[in-house]
Scaffold this motif. Structure first.
Motif, PDB file in Angstrom:
ATOM      1  N   ILE A  19      12.106  -5.258 -55.027  1.00 36.75           N
ATOM      2  CA  ILE A  19      11.534  -6.177 -53.894  1.00 36.75           C
ATOM      3  C   ILE A  19      12.086  -8.197 -53.482  1.00 36.75           C
ATOM      4  O   ILE A  19      11.626  -8.537 -53.179  1.00 36.75           O
ATOM      5  CB  ILE A  19      11.163  -5.771 -52.804  1.00 36.75           C
ATOM      6  CG1 ILE A  19       9.962  -6.254 -53.874  1.00 36.75           C
ATOM      7  CG2 ILE A  19      10.538  -4.488 -52.875  1.00 36.75           C
ATOM      8  CD1 ILE A  19       7.716  -6.623 -52.850  1.00 36.75           C
TER       9      ILE A  19
ATOM     10  N   CYS B  48      15.444 -12.108 -44.245  1.00 39.73           N
ATOM     11  CA  CYS B  48      16.283 -12.826 -44.914  1.00 39.73           C
ATOM     12  C   CYS B  48      15.742 -13.017 -46.077  1.00 39.73           C
ATOM     13  O   CYS B  48      15.351 -14.331 -46.536  1.00 39.73           O
ATOM     14  CB  CYS B  48      17.340 -13.310 -44.361  1.00 39.73           C
ATOM     15  SG  CYS B  48      18.492 -12.129 -43.787  1.00 39.73           S
TER      16      CYS B  48
ATOM     17  N   LYS C 151      21.050  -5.079 -57.044  1.00 37.93           N
ATOM     18  CA  LYS C 151      21.188  -3.905 -56.812  1.00 37.93           C
ATOM     19  C   LYS C 151      21.590  -2.411 -56.472  1.00 37.93           C
ATOM     20  O   LYS C 151      20.682  -1.894 -56.798  1.00 37.93           O
ATOM     21  CB  LYS C 151      21.556  -4.269 -54.624  1.00 37.93           C
ATOM     22  CG  LYS C 151      21.011  -5.428 -54.341  1.00 37.93           C
ATOM     23  CD  LYS C 151      21.705  -5.573 -52.454  1.00 37.93           C
ATOM     24  CE  LYS C 151      21.001  -6.135 -52.056  1.00 37.93           C
ATOM     25  NZ  LYS C 151      21.785  -6.047 -50.223  1.00 37.93           N
TER      26      LYS C 151
ATOM     27  N   ARG D 179      12.957   5.990 -45.525  1.00 37.88           N
ATOM     28  CA  ARG D 179      13.169   6.009 -46.368  1.00 37.88           C
ATOM     29  C   ARG D 179      11.493   7.035 -47.248  1.00 37.88           C
ATOM     30  O   ARG D 179      11.915   6.983 -48.391  1.00 37.88           O
ATOM     31  CB  ARG D 179      12.036   4.398 -46.398  1.00 37.88           C
ATOM     32  CG  ARG D 179      12.775   3.288 -45.821  1.00 37.88           C
ATOM     33  CD  ARG D 179      11.722   1.969 -45.667  1.00 37.88           C
ATOM     34  NE  ARG D 179      12.102   1.779 -46.882  1.00 37.88           N
ATOM     35  CZ  ARG D 179      13.029   0.909 -47.885  1.00 37.88           C
ATOM     36  NH1 ARG D 179      14.029   1.067 -46.684  1.00 37.88           N
ATOM     37  NH2 ARG D 179      12.988   0.349 -48.760  1.00 37.88           N
TER      38      ARG D 179
ATOM     39  N   CYS E   7      18.215   5.372 -47.717  1.00 40.87           N
ATOM     40  CA  CYS E   7      17.596   4.259 -47.956  1.00 40.87           C
ATOM     41  C   CYS E   7      16.795   2.951 -48.458  1.00 40.87           C
ATOM     42  O   CYS E   7      16.400   2.523 -48.608  1.00 40.87           O
ATOM     43  CB  CYS E   7      17.440   3.452 -46.000  1.00 40.87           C
ATOM     44  SG  CYS E   7      16.402   5.027 -45.428  1.00 40.87           S
ATOM     45  N   SER E   8      16.591   3.973 -49.221  1.00 38.81           N
ATOM     46  CA  SER E   8      15.026   4.059 -50.330  1.00 38.81           C
ATOM     47  C   SER E   8      15.577   4.275 -51.210  1.00 38.81           C
ATOM     48  O   SER E   8      15.684   5.930 -52.108  1.00 38.81           O
ATOM     49  CB  SER E   8      14.138   4.618 -49.945  1.00 38.81           C
ATOM     50  OG  SER E   8      12.980   4.448 -51.223  1.00 38.81           O
TER      51      SER E   8
ATOM     52  N   ASP F 190      25.573  -2.331 -49.876  1.00 35.16           N
ATOM     53  CA  ASP F 190      24.743  -3.424 -49.557  1.00 35.16           C
ATOM     54  C   ASP F 190      24.449  -3.738 -47.722  1.00 35.16           C
ATOM     55  O   ASP F 190      25.807  -3.993 -47.148  1.00 35.16           O
ATOM     56  CB  ASP F 190      25.683  -4.261 -49.523  1.00 35.16           C
ATOM     57  CG  ASP F 190      24.720  -5.291 -49.979  1.00 35.16           C
ATOM     58  OD1 ASP F 190      23.491  -5.686 -49.712  1.00 35.16           O
ATOM     59  OD2 ASP F 190      25.452  -6.888 -49.346  1.00 35.16           O
TER      60      ASP F 190
ATOM     61  N   THR G 134      19.443  -9.202 -48.342  1.00 29.31           N
ATOM     62  CA  THR G 134      17.487  -9.452 -48.063  1.00 29.31           C
ATOM     63  C   THR G 134      17.819  -8.459 -49.314  1.00 29.31           C
ATOM     64  O   THR G 134      18.834  -7.974 -49.469  1.00 29.31           O
ATOM     65  CB  THR G 134      17.116  -8.268 -47.005  1.00 29.31           C
ATOM     66  OG1 THR G 134      17.817  -6.492 -47.210  1.00 29.31           O
ATOM     67  CG2 THR G 134      18.178  -9.063 -46.046  1.00 29.31           C
ATOM     68  N   HIS G 135      16.738  -7.900 -49.698  1.00 27.87           N
ATOM     69  CA  HIS G 135      16.512  -7.336 -51.316  1.00 27.87           C
ATOM     70  C   HIS G 135      17.077  -5.715 -51.333  1.00 27.87           C
ATOM     71  O   HIS G 135      16.795  -4.656 -52.230  1.00 27.87           O
ATOM     72  CB  HIS G 135      15.142  -7.447 -51.716  1.00 27.87           C
ATOM     73  CG  HIS G 135      14.002  -6.812 -50.652  1.00 27.87           C
ATOM     74  ND1 HIS G 135      13.170  -7.068 -49.953  1.00 27.87           N
ATOM     75  CD2 HIS G 135      13.861  -5.283 -51.060  1.00 27.87           C
ATOM     76  CE1 HIS G 135      12.184  -6.746 -49.618  1.00 27.87           C
ATOM     77  NE2 HIS G 135      12.553  -4.676 -49.847  1.00 27.87           N
ATOM     78  N   HIS G 136      16.702  -5.456 -49.250  1.00 23.78           N
ATOM     79  CA  HIS G 136      17.153  -3.930 -49.313  1.00 23.78           C
ATOM     80  C   HIS G 136      18.829  -3.279 -49.735  1.00 23.78           C
ATOM     81  O   HIS G 136      19.211  -4.047 -50.008  1.00 23.78           O
ATOM     82  CB  HIS G 136      17.199  -3.459 -47.737  1.00 23.78           C
ATOM     83  CG  HIS G 136      15.614  -4.003 -47.265  1.00 23.78           C
ATOM     84  ND1 HIS G 136      14.920  -3.334 -47.632  1.00 23.78           N
ATOM     85  CD2 HIS G 136      15.058  -5.274 -46.544  1.00 23.78           C
ATOM     86  CE1 HIS G 136      13.604  -4.030 -46.379  1.00 23.78           C
ATOM     87  NE2 HIS G 136      13.968  -4.873 -46.221  1.00 23.78           N
ATOM     88  N   THR G 137      17.977  -2.027 -50.361  1.00 27.02           N
ATOM     89  CA  THR G 137      19.656  -1.644 -51.404  1.00 27.02           C
ATOM     90  C   THR G 137      19.373  -0.395 -50.981  1.00 27.02           C
ATOM     91  O   THR G 137      18.461   0.425 -50.896  1.00 27.02           O
ATOM     92  CB  THR G 137      19.134  -1.248 -53.121  1.00 27.02           C
ATOM     93  OG1 THR G 137      18.466  -2.894 -53.221  1.00 27.02           O
ATOM     94  CG2 THR G 137      20.326  -0.231 -53.266  1.00 27.02           C
ATOM     95  N   GLU G 138      20.670   0.375 -50.371  1.00 23.55           N
ATOM     96  CA  GLU G 138      21.023   1.974 -49.479  1.00 23.55           C
ATOM     97  C   GLU G 138      22.094   2.326 -50.803  1.00 23.55           C
ATOM     98  O   GLU G 138      22.437   1.487 -51.784  1.00 23.55           O
ATOM     99  CB  GLU G 138      20.899   1.894 -48.270  1.00 23.55           C
ATOM    100  CG  GLU G 138      21.273   1.209 -47.924  1.00 23.55           C
ATOM    101  CD  GLU G 138      20.887   1.963 -46.176  1.00 23.55           C
ATOM    102  OE1 GLU G 138      21.930   2.700 -45.702  1.00 23.55           O
ATOM    103  OE2 GLU G 138      19.593   1.271 -45.306  1.00 23.55           O
TER     104      GLU G 138
END
Length: 441
Positions: free
Chosen positions: A29, A92, A106, A375, A398-399, A424, A429-433
């Motif tokens: 994260i 962010c 990522k 998720r 998305c997870s 991306d 942000t750290h969110h990775t798809e």
């Protein structure tokens, strides 16, 4: 009968003395990881290779959480955050890391998770990346009335808090939405009934800009007229939302929409799910079609289909598509979108995809499968789909954690992981798809 209890590890919030530690990596994260007295120490805001001054603010048996005080020697990848609200806003969390390093982080995170469940030596890897700023076509602003100042604070939640950070700009929003924030805040704080307002949603669609203000109770006519004047001055569609009902104050459009390169136009409901990154969503659809290789004589099953984001572009190619979704309102919108795009080779069904699917009328022979779950992933669903035996499976995730877990099921069914792509969707942000292609051996 005697009962035995195991004491839970207690959280200790005693703040330690200041110390200097070396950060070795980022966790999944985006927090820095250091080590102290045999414990992992999580340091939000720190980057690999940096020596940082910190204080431990929470200590458990095997790990601790720290507050970053200052960076002793900055990483070569560190950047000055572009947003003035970065230090407080919980949105962010990677603006201090340059974009190239964000992409590498990522990609590495995705590969490390997937390698725990599947061999990656022969897997083709790629990335889908786009603009670093001004990519979001939608945002939901939180509100909170301050009794002392008599102002309605409008913004985003603070880091690890329900408190609101009042904002005057958000550089990840589309330019049209970012430019609205200041005048909107000023206008709303002139309203008599401002303390009753709920969240405010901003949307940029192909058919205009929308402002949707949630009003749990009705507001006075003079406030409505003031909002109408604001909408006309700023050339936006403006609606009030009461529960699931929408009152149009200004503009002719009832629902926002977006148009894809496949000549498909999709309407969506404010408050409902929609992919927020316009550029990446189009690239993602293109890649999914390319990997799926749909043909006119085939049947494609699209699970967790939403309001048709993948289903309708695939159907546009002549392939027959069966879309299934658990949210009734999304299924209704998908059917409307199919009708308005004159697509008759597609059908949509509402179904809880974590339930027993054996008696579902749509569960028939298919050639290919596309999944785009939330998720939580598609674990329960995949356990019930072995008999369908599609030639290709494209899994949009998305997870990465859920994707990695679900990969084990597909491998046990005789599939090979052939392609893996880091997406991306949310820069800064750290969110990775991710997207993965599985092909039957």
């Amino acid at each position: 009968m005697a009962q035995f209890f195991t004491a839970k590890t207690k959280k200790k919030n005693l703040i330690s003395a200041k110390m200097t530690l070396n950060v070795t990596q980022l966790d999944h994260i985006g927090a820095g990881i250091a080590h102290h007295q045999g414990k992992i120490v999580f340091v939000p805001g720190a980057l690999p290779g940096e020596d940082v001054n910190l204080q431990l603010v929470e200590q458990r048996k095997n790990f601790a959480k720290a507050k970053l005080i200052n960076v002793v020697n900055p990483s070569e990848h560190r950047e000055v955050p572009a947003c003035p609200h970065f230090d407080e806003c919980g949105g962010c969390d990677l603006q201090h890391l340059n974009l190239e390093a964000q992409h590498q982080y990522k990609s590495d995170t995705l590969s490390n998770l997937m390698a725990q469940h599947a061999p990656l030596e022969k897997v083709s890897k790629s990335t889908l990346t786009g603009e670093a700023w001004h990519y979001r076509r939608r945002a939901k602003l939180a509100t909170s009335y301050n009794k002392q100042t008599k102002r309605l604070n409008i913004g985003f939640r603070k880091i690890s808090s329900h408190d609101i950070v009042p904002i005057n700009e958000c550089p990840v929003l589309k330019h049209s939405l970012n430019a609205l924030i200041n005048p909107l805040v000023k206008q709303v704080n002139k309203l008599k009934d401002r303390k009753t307002l709920g969240h405010i949603e901003l949307i940029e669609g192909s058919n205009g800009v929308f402002v949707i203000i949630r009003t749990p109770v009705s507001i006075c006519d003079s406030d409505k007229q003031a909002l109408v004047d604001f909408a006309h001055a700023n050339q936006v569609n403006l609606q009030l939302q009461h529960e699931n009902e929408f009152e149009v104050l200004a503009g002719l459009q009832l629902k926002p929409s977006y148009t894809l390169s496949q000549e498909v136009n999709l309407k969506f409901q404010a408050g409902g799910f929609v992919q927020v990154n316009t550029e990446i969503n189009q690239a993602m659809i293109n890649q999914a079609i390319n990997w799926l290789e749909p043909e006119e004589h085939e049947r494609v099953l699209d699970l967790f289909c939403g309001m048709g984001n993948f289903s309708l572009p695939i159907a546009k190619l002549g392939t027959y598509v069966i879309g299934v979704e658990g949210v009734d309102s999304s299924v209704e919108q998908a059917r409307i979108n199919a009708q308005e795009n004159d697509l008759k080779n597609v059908e949509f069904h509402a179904c809880d995809l974590s339930s027993d699917l054996s008696a579902q009328p749509w569960l028939r022979k298919i050639d290919k499968l596309l999944l785009d779950p939330a998720r939580a992933g598609a674990y329960d669903c995949l356990k019930r789909l072995k008999e369908l035996n599609p030639k290709r499976v494209v899994y949009v995730s998305c997870s990465p954690t859920s994707l990695a877990r679900d990969t084990s099921i597909l491998l046990s069914y005789g599939y090979q992981l052939q392609k893996l792509s880091m997406i991306d969707m949310f820069p800064q942000t750290h969110h990775t798809e991710a997207m993965a292609l599985f092909v039957k051996k």
